[in-house]
Design a protein around this motif. Structure first.
Motif, PDB file in Angstrom:
ATOM      1  N   PHE A 149       0.838  -1.207   0.000  1.00  0.00           N
ATOM      2  CA  PHE A 149       0.000   0.000   0.000  1.00  0.00           C
ATOM      3  C   PHE A 149       0.872   1.257   0.000  1.00  0.00           C
ATOM      4  CE2 PHE A 149      -3.556  -2.672   1.688  1.00  0.00           C
ATOM      5  CZ  PHE A 149      -4.439  -2.417   0.646  1.00  0.00           C
ATOM      6  N   ALA A 150       1.905   1.273   0.817  1.00  0.00           N
ATOM      7  CA  ALA A 150       2.770   2.449   0.917  1.00  0.00           C
ATOM      8  C   ALA A 150       3.486   2.747  -0.403  1.00  0.00           C
ATOM      9  CB  ALA A 150       3.788   2.262   2.038  1.00  0.00           C
ATOM     10  N   ALA A 151       3.767   1.707  -1.180  1.00  0.00           N
ATOM     11  CA  ALA A 151       4.476   1.887  -2.442  1.00  0.00           C
ATOM     12  C   ALA A 151       3.580   2.416  -3.564  1.00  0.00           C
ATOM     13  CB  ALA A 151       5.114   0.563  -2.874  1.00  0.00           C
ATOM     14  N   ARG A 152       2.299   2.384  -3.361  1.00  0.00           N
ATOM     15  CA  ARG A 152       1.377   2.847  -4.399  1.00  0.00           C
ATOM     16  C   ARG A 152       1.505   4.356  -4.580  1.00  0.00           C
ATOM     17  NH1 ARG A 152      -4.312  -0.283  -4.322  1.00  0.00           N
ATOM     18  NH2 ARG A 152      -3.454  -2.386  -4.254  1.00  0.00           N
ATOM     19  N   GLU A 153       1.450   4.757  -5.817  1.00  0.00           N
ATOM     20  CA  GLU A 153       1.421   6.189  -6.105  1.00  0.00           C
ATOM     21  C   GLU A 153       0.141   6.792  -5.518  1.00  0.00           C
ATOM     22  OE1 GLU A 153       1.232   9.032 -10.009  1.00  0.00           O
ATOM     23  OE2 GLU A 153       2.387   7.177 -10.157  1.00  0.00           O
ATOM     24  N   VAL A 154      -0.938   6.024  -5.631  1.00  0.00           N
ATOM     25  CA  VAL A 154      -2.238   6.456  -5.114  1.00  0.00           C
ATOM     26  C   VAL A 154      -2.806   5.339  -4.246  1.00  0.00           C
ATOM     27  CG1 VAL A 154      -4.593   7.081  -5.776  1.00  0.00           C
ATOM     28  CG2 VAL A 154      -2.666   7.870  -7.164  1.00  0.00           C
ATOM     29  N   ILE A 155      -2.997   5.610  -2.964  1.00  0.00           N
ATOM     30  CA  ILE A 155      -3.605   4.621  -2.070  1.00  0.00           C
ATOM     31  C   ILE A 155      -5.114   4.616  -2.269  1.00  0.00           C
ATOM     32  CG2 ILE A 155      -4.048   3.993   0.341  1.00  0.00           C
ATOM     33  CD1 ILE A 155      -1.277   5.165   1.017  1.00  0.00           C
ATOM     34  N   PHE A 156      -5.682   5.815  -2.347  1.00  0.00           N
ATOM     35  CA  PHE A 156      -7.130   5.984  -2.491  1.00  0.00           C
ATOM     36  C   PHE A 156      -7.436   6.384  -3.926  1.00  0.00           C
ATOM     37  CE2 PHE A 156      -5.803   7.085   1.795  1.00  0.00           C
ATOM     38  CZ  PHE A 156      -6.569   6.207   2.536  1.00  0.00           C
ATOM     39  N   PRO A 157      -8.044   5.488  -4.715  1.00  0.00           N
ATOM     40  CA  PRO A 157      -8.256   5.785  -6.132  1.00  0.00           C
ATOM     41  C   PRO A 157      -9.254   6.916  -6.399  1.00  0.00           C
ATOM     42  CG  PRO A 157      -9.121   3.599  -5.576  1.00  0.00           C
ATOM     43  CD  PRO A 157      -8.415   4.121  -4.369  1.00  0.00           C
ATOM     44  N   ASP A 158     -10.107   7.229  -5.427  1.00  0.00           N
ATOM     45  CA  ASP A 158     -11.015   8.364  -5.596  1.00  0.00           C
ATOM     46  C   ASP A 158     -10.286   9.634  -5.169  1.00  0.00           C
ATOM     47  OD1 ASP A 158     -13.890   9.437  -5.959  1.00  0.00           O
ATOM     48  OD2 ASP A 158     -13.254  10.218  -4.000  1.00  0.00           O
ATOM     49  N   PRO A 159     -10.240  10.658  -6.027  1.00  0.00           N
ATOM     50  CA  PRO A 159      -9.458  11.861  -5.718  1.00  0.00           C
ATOM     51  C   PRO A 159      -9.911  12.610  -4.461  1.00  0.00           C
ATOM     52  CG  PRO A 159     -10.554  12.068  -7.872  1.00  0.00           C
ATOM     53  CD  PRO A 159     -10.826  10.696  -7.362  1.00  0.00           C
ATOM     54  N   VAL A 160     -11.189  12.581  -4.149  1.00  0.00           N
ATOM     55  CA  VAL A 160     -11.668  13.259  -2.940  1.00  0.00           C
ATOM     56  C   VAL A 160     -11.123  12.555  -1.699  1.00  0.00           C
ATOM     57  CG1 VAL A 160     -13.724  13.887  -1.604  1.00  0.00           C
ATOM     58  CG2 VAL A 160     -13.729  14.149  -4.095  1.00  0.00           C
ATOM     59  N   PHE A 161     -11.174  11.230  -1.694  1.00  0.00           N
ATOM     60  CA  PHE A 161     -10.621  10.470  -0.569  1.00  0.00           C
ATOM     61  C   PHE A 161      -9.110  10.650  -0.504  1.00  0.00           C
ATOM     62  CE2 PHE A 161     -14.734   8.527  -0.726  1.00  0.00           C
ATOM     63  CZ  PHE A 161     -14.980   8.105   0.565  1.00  0.00           C
ATOM     64  N   ALA A 162      -8.449  10.640  -1.657  1.00  0.00           N
ATOM     65  CA  ALA A 162      -6.993  10.811  -1.678  1.00  0.00           C
ATOM     66  C   ALA A 162      -6.604  12.141  -1.042  1.00  0.00           C
ATOM     67  CB  ALA A 162      -6.472  10.717  -3.112  1.00  0.00           C
ATOM     68  N   ALA A 163      -7.325  13.203  -1.398  1.00  0.00           N
ATOM     69  CA  ALA A 163      -7.015  14.524  -0.849  1.00  0.00           C
ATOM     70  C   ALA A 163      -7.231  14.557   0.659  1.00  0.00           C
ATOM     71  CB  ALA A 163      -7.870  15.590  -1.546  1.00  0.00           C
ATOM     72  N   SER A 164      -8.227  13.831   1.122  1.00  0.00           N
ATOM     73  CA  SER A 164      -8.555  13.841   2.554  1.00  0.00           C
ATOM     74  C   SER A 164      -7.669  12.932   3.396  1.00  0.00           C
ATOM     75  CB  SER A 164     -10.010  13.407   2.761  1.00  0.00           C
ATOM     76  OG  SER A 164     -10.884  14.303   2.138  1.00  0.00           O
ATOM     77  N   PHE A 165      -7.274  11.782   2.853  1.00  0.00           N
ATOM     78  CA  PHE A 165      -6.685  10.735   3.687  1.00  0.00           C
ATOM     79  C   PHE A 165      -5.254  10.314   3.353  1.00  0.00           C
ATOM     80  CE2 PHE A 165     -11.327   9.700   3.914  1.00  0.00           C
ATOM     81  CZ  PHE A 165     -11.488   9.959   5.269  1.00  0.00           C
ATOM     82  N   ASP A 166      -4.736  10.675   2.191  1.00  0.00           N
ATOM     83  CA  ASP A 166      -3.452  10.108   1.758  1.00  0.00           C
ATOM     84  C   ASP A 166      -2.313  10.408   2.730  1.00  0.00           C
ATOM     85  OD1 ASP A 166      -2.025   8.646  -0.565  1.00  0.00           O
ATOM     86  OD2 ASP A 166      -0.763  10.398  -0.158  1.00  0.00           O
ATOM     87  N   ARG A 167      -2.173  11.657   3.123  1.00  0.00           N
ATOM     88  CA  ARG A 167      -1.028  12.012   3.971  1.00  0.00           C
ATOM     89  C   ARG A 167      -1.066  11.264   5.302  1.00  0.00           C
ATOM     90  NH1 ARG A 167       0.121  18.154   5.048  1.00  0.00           N
ATOM     91  NH2 ARG A 167      -1.478  17.809   6.599  1.00  0.00           N
ATOM     92  N   GLN A 168      -2.235  11.240   5.951  1.00  0.00           N
ATOM     93  CA  GLN A 168      -2.356  10.526   7.233  1.00  0.00           C
ATOM     94  C   GLN A 168      -2.166   9.024   7.044  1.00  0.00           C
ATOM     95  OE1 GLN A 168      -2.691  11.843  10.383  1.00  0.00           O
ATOM     96  NE2 GLN A 168      -2.428   9.741  11.109  1.00  0.00           N
ATOM     97  N   ALA A 169      -2.682   8.491   5.925  1.00  0.00           N
ATOM     98  CA  ALA A 169      -2.516   7.055   5.666  1.00  0.00           C
ATOM     99  C   ALA A 169      -1.038   6.700   5.543  1.00  0.00           C
ATOM    100  CB  ALA A 169      -3.271   6.649   4.398  1.00  0.00           C
ATOM    101  N   ARG A 170      -0.294   7.504   4.825  1.00  0.00           N
ATOM    102  CA  ARG A 170       1.131   7.218   4.664  1.00  0.00           C
ATOM    103  C   ARG A 170       1.859   7.303   6.001  1.00  0.00           C
ATOM    104  NH1 ARG A 170       2.131   6.210  -0.461  1.00  0.00           N
ATOM    105  NH2 ARG A 170       0.629   6.989  -1.986  1.00  0.00           N
ATOM    106  N   ALA A 171       1.472   8.242   6.839  1.00  0.00           N
ATOM    107  CA  ALA A 171       2.071   8.357   8.173  1.00  0.00           C
ATOM    108  C   ALA A 171       1.723   7.127   9.019  1.00  0.00           C
ATOM    109  CB  ALA A 171       1.599   9.641   8.858  1.00  0.00           C
ATOM    110  N   ASN A 172       0.456   6.693   8.956  1.00  0.00           N
ATOM    111  CA  ASN A 172       0.047   5.498   9.719  1.00  0.00           C
ATOM    112  C   ASN A 172       0.779   4.256   9.241  1.00  0.00           C
ATOM    113  OD1 ASN A 172      -1.808   6.803  11.391  1.00  0.00           O
ATOM    114  ND2 ASN A 172      -3.508   6.504   9.969  1.00  0.00           N
ATOM    115  N   LEU A 173       0.887   4.093   7.926  1.00  0.00           N
ATOM    116  CA  LEU A 173       1.583   2.922   7.384  1.00  0.00           C
ATOM    117  C   LEU A 173       3.044   2.931   7.822  1.00  0.00           C
ATOM    118  CD1 LEU A 173       0.079   2.850   3.772  1.00  0.00           C
ATOM    119  CD2 LEU A 173      -0.488   1.321   5.670  1.00  0.00           C
ATOM    120  N   ALA A 174       3.690   4.080   7.750  1.00  0.00           N
ATOM    121  CA  ALA A 174       5.099   4.182   8.151  1.00  0.00           C
ATOM    122  C   ALA A 174       5.259   3.856   9.639  1.00  0.00           C
ATOM    123  CB  ALA A 174       5.630   5.579   7.844  1.00  0.00           C
TER     124      ALA A 174
END
Length: 181
Positions: A149-174
């Motif tokens: 998941f962390a290696a994906r360019e886009v974790i959330f394929p929907d752009p609205v979700f990506a804008a809302s959650f991507d940064r926190q998701a990457r921090a949680n995964l790390a």
């Protein structure tokens, strides 16, 4: 299978994350999604309700079995699309242009972008679901999944979700990957 029977399946004692609370969280995320027709909402709602209907962490065919079960129980005109959407949850890969698939997968993965406390509770619940797996094997397998998941360019394929959650998701995964290593 009635909605009550489906809810009862989600209440099985071995379900610590893939339970009714997960379905309710997903339905709440769907309620916040904008720009969907009534038919699209119904399709996504059915896919959410059925996507983890069958959940046995010792098996690899849960998504297929859940899709087949849904196809036996949802309205005829929704069966094919609901089954298709559920099958996407096996890999969380969505083909370009698949708007409903992007929304469903983003909803299903939204826990990855939760605040730290909620993510930590999710992390612990997943470990309980896999309590049958030895600690070293669990750590290696879980780390493999998280790295994917962390290696994906886009974790959330929907752009609205990506804008809302991507940064926190990457921090949680790390953060979880650091704990696993």
């Amino acid at each position: 299978m009635t909605r009550d029977e489906l809810a009862a399946a989600y209440a099985a004692p071995a379900r610590h994350y893939h339970n009714l609370a997960h379905i309710e969280d997903c339905l709440a995320a769907l309620a916040r999604a904008e720009g969907l027709s009534a038919a699209e909402r119904e399709t996504l709602s059915e896919a959410i309700w059925w996507h983890d209907a069958v959940y046995d962490p010792t098996r690899t065919d849960n998504e297929e079995r859940s899709a087949e079960l849904a196809e036996q129980h949802v309205r005829a005109e929704l069966r094919q699309e609901v089954g298709r959407l559920i099958r996407l949850t096996k890999t969380h890969d969505v083909p370009p242009g698949d708007r409903l698939g992007a929304i469903l997968i983003s909803i299903d993965l939204s826990i990855l972008g939760a605040d730290n406390a909620r993510y930590d509770a999710y992390e612990a619940a997943i470990r309980r679901e896999f309590s049958h797996v030895a600690e070293d094997d669990y750590r290696a397998g879980r780390a493999r999944v998280l790295r994917r998941f962390a290696a994906r360019e886009v974790i959330f394929p929907d752009p609205v979700f990506a804008a809302s959650f991507d940064r926190q998701a990457r921090a949680n995964l790390a953060r979880e990957l650091a704990k696993l290593s």
